[in-house]
Each structure stands twice: as structure tokens, then as C-alpha cells.
Design an enzyme around this catalytic site. Structure first.
Site, PDB file in Angstrom:
ATOM      1  N   HIS A 197      -9.263   3.439  -1.870  1.00  0.00           N
ATOM      2  CA  HIS A 197      -7.934   2.893  -1.606  1.00  0.00           C
ATOM      3  C   HIS A 197      -7.461   1.958  -2.730  1.00  0.00           C
ATOM      4  O   HIS A 197      -7.372   0.740  -2.551  1.00  0.00           O
ATOM      5  CB  HIS A 197      -7.929   2.181  -0.246  1.00  0.00           C
ATOM      6  CG  HIS A 197      -6.595   1.670   0.177  1.00  0.00           C
ATOM      7  ND1 HIS A 197      -5.408   2.265  -0.208  1.00  0.00           N
ATOM      8  CD2 HIS A 197      -6.232   0.610   0.956  1.00  0.00           C
ATOM      9  CE1 HIS A 197      -4.391   1.588   0.330  1.00  0.00           C
ATOM     10  NE2 HIS A 197      -4.865   0.578   1.015  1.00  0.00           N
TER      11      HIS A 197
ATOM     12  N   CYS B 264       0.814  -1.223   0.000  1.00  0.00           N
ATOM     13  CA  CYS B 264       0.000   0.000   0.000  1.00  0.00           C
ATOM     14  C   CYS B 264       0.844   1.268   0.000  1.00  0.00           C
ATOM     15  O   CYS B 264       0.313   2.356  -0.231  1.00  0.00           O
ATOM     16  CB  CYS B 264      -0.944   0.010   1.192  1.00  0.00           C
ATOM     17  SG  CYS B 264      -2.020  -1.441   1.210  1.00  0.00           S
TER      18      CYS B 264
END
Lengths: 383, 383
Positions: free
Chosen positions: B327, B83
Site C-alpha cells: 500500500h 490514499c
């Protein structure tokens, strides 16, 4: 050059080949890393950052390797540029150390392929070349046909690349294959994409290679008086040919070479040893010509004549290259630099290029034509 | 600081959310890149290198993006730290520009997830946490339970993070969700891992974000008099907790913050706005405390009291954060920096943090506990 001097302080590899399924990517990466750290005489506590190159290792593979060798907590980054991933990791390390950010970092290239890849590497679903059936072997077969037609080169001359590289790696304990192959064996191997047969193609391999990269202060900290310097680490992308030209006029290789020579301040004729991305026999010839270290159209003939063999004027792939050392894609770029390090420090044993002071490693990743993504790194090491 | 000053000269994003299958990763990356180049007023010919962060884009995805926006031939590299991939790409660009290697480079974070991921993101098969069922939602649920028990925090206070972040992104045209959610909606949402429900979890998203990174010479070339400076781009790895301590005492966040404050020469109490990796509601609270911008055990209460809301003492996630902006993993780190850029240049519209001059973006990738690979980047931008 804007960067401070950057050196290779140590190198380590594991033997390339087919490793058992229980030998994970993390284990292989950790083994090569440990060997490189031992070679440089650096403790994990003194390694400031870890740069990892791989293609198929999955998210944060580098962090998992780092955790296994005592680098947990340190900055770790993963770099992908297909077959040039390991060399791209080296490039980022070169920039960071050259910028003065770190004095001692570790670069690892690693790949576990044999339990994942059946037959050849499958191209990305978005690869335009592949979508029309223009796979790697097909592209290089086309290149070989055209080369033979344009320059009157023979099938035997192209096959001589495989014979040479297999002969070289008999003396490389890290190579996947360590026995010679005859010209007859190359010519008689199972056809893959004619005129290329199985022994014209690099194999599917597992493996890992690592180097410790150091600033001058880093070398001093390790008590190392002199070590090969990374004089250039060039990176280019884009199409292989310029425009609609000859498939064997590799503009990307010309650009990759020119950029590396410019950064290093080295001329093509000053190179003593080359580690070349010979994913296919013909590719070694075409790329050496693209780099300007062999005259155009002469590469096949010169290979047959021994020009690029150990003992010849410009030894190419003393390690055995991708064809015989093996080709675990993310590890290859790092393995090439290990080989140059050993060559330039006189530690290459039975495959030593005598008196080598300047070496070049060329690594290409991406699609066949490059219209949809290609990447070439060119590393120059000097004593 | 050893590096020369590095600035953000422009930013561009596409709206996060579910994009159609025919909108490829390459298209999304190219759109964000084009928007950033237009914002900075830089032509493709003047961009010297491309740094791309993604996790699931496949080999040489960055090269394919580069080819679509006129950067074919330039150095392109792909960076993966789960991420925090987009932020890791920024970090390598920051080092290269800070080293004087380039004056103008482009950083793109991109991910196409909605046509690939069903339910939550599947962990890597080698992830030790995941192999014992300790998936992301489970880990953060444990964190929430422990936080409530230790500090007497309420479920409502934790849910207040989602209410706040959804309220913020009503004014963010790039956010996946642009309507408020009530406390009752958060509390009443489908349970995922109790006490956390669906609205405590960041969604699966497609998206891309890009920034143009420039040296002082690069800014001059673009005719830009002043632009926010990348004062730090710290990267740490390793376990989340130190030893067997409290699951909510995030040692990795403490280290990530300390390293960034040290590099930037900025104290925690000088931060005006935070973009925080709120993959789950509780994570925002625990990480703000880990960074030292909120006192330990006070985060939930302060969130409910509006301390981290727009108009509060320290606005956190004016963009909506991962919970509401969305996201797309490789894009998130770049999107956070876009938001800081807009905040520090007074261009954040209805979500503007008045007078913000120093912003921090925190991005975490990797496994839940980090025992088997975690990565945190902390970027500090100052005017």
C-alpha cells in the site's frame, strides 16, 4: 473550442498577510469560499464539487475545508503545482464544467505559510537547481544582471516594478501591504541576492481566495445574466529556457502564452490587464516579454515610463501582485483570477482598469530553471 | 453519460515493496510510466498530458517524473486525496479525455514511504479523530469488535480476508508479498489494536503504477481495436457513517457505489471482480457490504466460505489487495486499475478471474470517521 462556455460567477478573498497561528488553513479557506459563494449568490447545497489548490496544507485539506462550509459528501479534490496550484485547481474545474459534468463548482486556493516558513521557501530536497545553490532569489538575481547587461536597463528601472505594484495595492483591501514604497526604499532595502533587495522579493504570506465557476445553465440558476468567461486555462511544464539560450528568453512563458491565446482565440495585443507572477521584480518584466505583451528588452524601460501602471497602456498587477498583495503560494493563482473578475465586472474600486474586457493571469510554479519541474498556468478571462 | 467514451489502453507497474533509498520517487514513477507506455504502444511524443497522484512526493513531483520520460513541456498536474490520490488523478484524466480535450494521456500513482514512515502513517496534525487517539488501526479494531458482536462473526472469519488476499498474490509478480500465510499466522501475529494483529493491517510500501488513458480516436491512433472502458470514476467525500449510526453502516461506501453504478449504468450484481481498499481485514468486509455487493452482516461468513476467493462467486482482490500487494498510498488507486485492466483483458495469469467483463475498484483516503475529511473513489471498468 471543445469545452462548453465556462464562467466565473463570483469571487471572494480574505486579506493576505500574516494571520495568527490559531487561524488555520481550513478557517481561511472556508472564509474565502463563503465570500465567493455569497458573491455569486449560490447556496452550499447547489455547489456540486470543490477543487482546492494548496502546497503545504497536508493530506485531504480540501475535504476539511469542504466539511466546514456545508459541502461534506460532495466530490472534493486537491491539486498541487507549487505556486500555480490554485490556478491548476481552477483548470480542472474549468474542464469538468466545460465537459458538462457540473454546472456550479467552487475553486479555492489557500496557504498558511507564516508559521511554517522561516526566511524563504525551502526547495524540495530533490530539486537539482537548489542542490547546487541555485535558489529562487539567486536565479532571479542572475536574470536581472543579464537583463541589465544585455539591454542597458538600469537597477532603477527594475526597482520600478516594486514601486508600481506597491502603489497599486494601496487601493486593494485584500493586499498584505497597502502603503506606497519609494524608489529610494526599494534601492536601499536589505540586499537578498544582488542586485535584488528585500523589496524586489515577494513576501511569505497566509491567505485564501475562491471563485465560483459556472456553466451557462449554472448562471441561469443563479439569475446571473452575464459573467466573465474563462476563455482559456492553459497549463505547460518543462524547462524555462529552450536549450542553452539566454536566461531571459523564457521559452516556458512563450509556450504558456501561445497555448492560452490559441485556446481563447485572443491575440496578445487584445489583453487589457495582466495579473503577473512577480515573485521578483525582474520576473514581471521577463515574463511579460515572454508572453509577447511587451517587446523584448523593453520591459524595464516601459515599466519606468508608466506603460504597465494603472492609467498606462497595459496595466499589470493592479492588485499589487505577489510583491505587494502577498504570495501565499497555493492561493496566488486563485487570487489573480479574483482580481481579473473584479476588473472585468467594474468592481475594482480605486485600482480599476477602465474599460477592461480581456484579462490574463500568469502563474508559475516549480524550480528556477525548470530543468527539474516547472509549471505555468495562463488564464484568460473575457467579458 | 455526458463524457465521450474513455478507455484504458495499457498498464504498467513496478513491484511494490521496500525499495532502496537511492530508488527515488521520480525513478519509480518513471519506471511504471514507461512500462504503461510500452504496454499501450504509445511514444512519449504522443502523450498529451500527465496526471500524477501522490501524497508525500513534495511540490511538482509529477513534473520531475514527466521530465524523466520525455514529457517535459506537456501539461502536468499533481492530485492529492490521500490514499485515493492515484484514483483521483485517473478521474481528472477521465474527465479531460471524456471532454475531448485529449486523446492520449498518462496517469501515474506513486509513493516512496519506507524511508519516511516509521510504524504507521502519522495522521495530519489537524485530524480531529487522531487528536483524540482514534487512529486508523483503532478505528478499524472498533469496527471489527462491533461487527463480531452484531453479526456473531468470528475472529477467524475476519482473519480469512488476510489468508485469501495473501493466497491471491502468490500469483502476482508486482505484489510486495508473494507467499501464502496460514490462518494460524494471522491469528498469532503481533497484536496492533485488538482484535487486529499485524497481518490484519496493510504494510508500509514503496511503489508506482500507471495507465494510459485514451479516447476512441486515441485507441485508433495506437492501432488498438478494443480496450476496457472507464465506465465510471465516481468521487465522494464526507463522513463515513450517516449521523450517529452503526460504525459498520458505511454511508460513504453506499454513496460511492451508488454514484458509480449510476454513472456506469451498471448494477451491483453485474460486477465480476472487485479491487477493494482492504487497508485492514475488516475494512474489506464492511466496504463490500457498503457497496451492496455482499449482504449486510454476511461478509465475514462469505469470506470464510470462499465466496470472495479466486474461483468463488465474486473474487475480491485477486491482486492481493493492500494487505498483500502492498500500500504505497498514492500508487494504490492506480494499481487497482492496472489489475482490473489485466483481469478484463485476460492477462492476469495465475490470478485470472475467468470471464470477467466488469470490474470495480474502490479506494478510500482520509480520516477514520471522515468527520474531518474523507475521500472515496469508485472506478468501474467494462469490456
Amino acid at each position: 473550442m471543445i469545452l462548453d462556455p465556462v464562467h466565473v460567477a463570483g469571487a471572494g478573498m480574505i486579506r493576505f498577510g500574516k494571520h495568527p497561528a490559531e487561524t488555520t488553513l481550513e478557517t481561511m479557506g472556508a472564509q474565502a469560499a463563503t465570500a465567493a459563494m455569497r458573491d455569486a449568490g449560490v447556496r452550499a447545497a447547489d455547489v456540486e464539487a470543490l477543487y482546492v489548490g494548496h502546497v503545504f496544507g497536508g493530506p485531504v485539506a480540501g475535504q476539511r475545508i469542504g466539511a466546514r462550509i456545508g459541502l461534506a459528501g460532495k466530490p472534493v479534490s486537491n491539486h498541487e503545482n507549487y505556486c500555480s496550484s490554485g490556478a491548476t485547481a481552477l483548470r480542472e474545474a474549468w474542464i469538468a464544467v466545460g465537459a458538462g459534468l457540473y454546472d456550479l463548482v467552487l475553486v479555492v486556493g489557500v496557504e498558511k505559510m507564516t508559521d511554517r516558513v522561516k526566511g524563504g521557501v525551502q526547495p524540495d530536497p530533490n530539486d537539482l537547481d537548489a542542490s547546487i545553490g541555485f535558489l529562487f532569489a539567486a536565479g532571479h538575481a542572475l536574470s536581472a544582471r543579464r537583463y541589465m547587461a544585455d539591454y542597458g536597463a538600469t537597477r532603477e528601472q527594475i526597482a520600478a516594478v516594486a514601486v508600481k505594484n506597491h502603489a497599486h495595492s494601496v487601493a486593494n483591501p485584500y493586499a498584505q501591504y497597502q502603503k506606497p514604497v519609494s524608489l529610494g526604499e526599494v534601492l536601499g532595502a536589505r540586499p537578498i541576492a544582488e542586485p535584488l533587495g528585500l523589496l524586489d522579493c515577494s513576501p511569505i504570506s497566509d491567505g485564501a481566495a475562491a471563485v465560483v465557476v459556472a456553466s451557462r445553465a449554472g448562471l441561469r440558476r443563479l439569475g446571473i445574466r452575464s459573467a466573465p468567461r474563462v476563455a482559456a486555462c492553459a497549463l505547460v511544464s518543462g524547462t524555462v529556457q529552450a536549450g542553452l539560450g539566454d536566461v531571459n528568453e523564457e521559452d516556458i512563458s512563450r509556450r504558456a502564452g501561445a497555448e492560452a491565446y490559441r485556446i481563447a482565440g485572443v491575440a496578445a495585443d487584445e489583453i487589457d490587464v495582466v495579473e503577473m507572477h512577480d515573485c521578483f521584480t525582474i520576473a514581471e518584466i521577463v515574463r511579460l516579454e515572454g508572453l509577447g505583451v511587451l517587446p523584448r528588452g523593453e520591459g524595464a524601460r516601459l515599466t519606468e515610463a508608466g506603460y504597465t501602471s494603472l492609467g498606462g497602456a497595459l496595466p499589470v498587477n493592479p492588485s499589487g501582485g505577489l510583491l505587494s498583495r502577498g504570495h501565499p503560494v497555493g492561493a496566488t493563482g486563485a487570487a489573480q483570477v479574483c482580481e481579473l473578475f473584479w476588473q472585468l465586472t467594474g468592481r475594482a474600486g480605486g485600482r480599476q482598469v477602465e474599460g477592461a474586457t480581456t484579462g490574463l493571469a500568469y502563474c508559475k510554479g516549480g524550480s528556477v530553471s525548470g530543468t527539474d519541474g516547472a509549471s505555468v498556468t495562463t488564464v484568460i478571462l473575457t467579458t
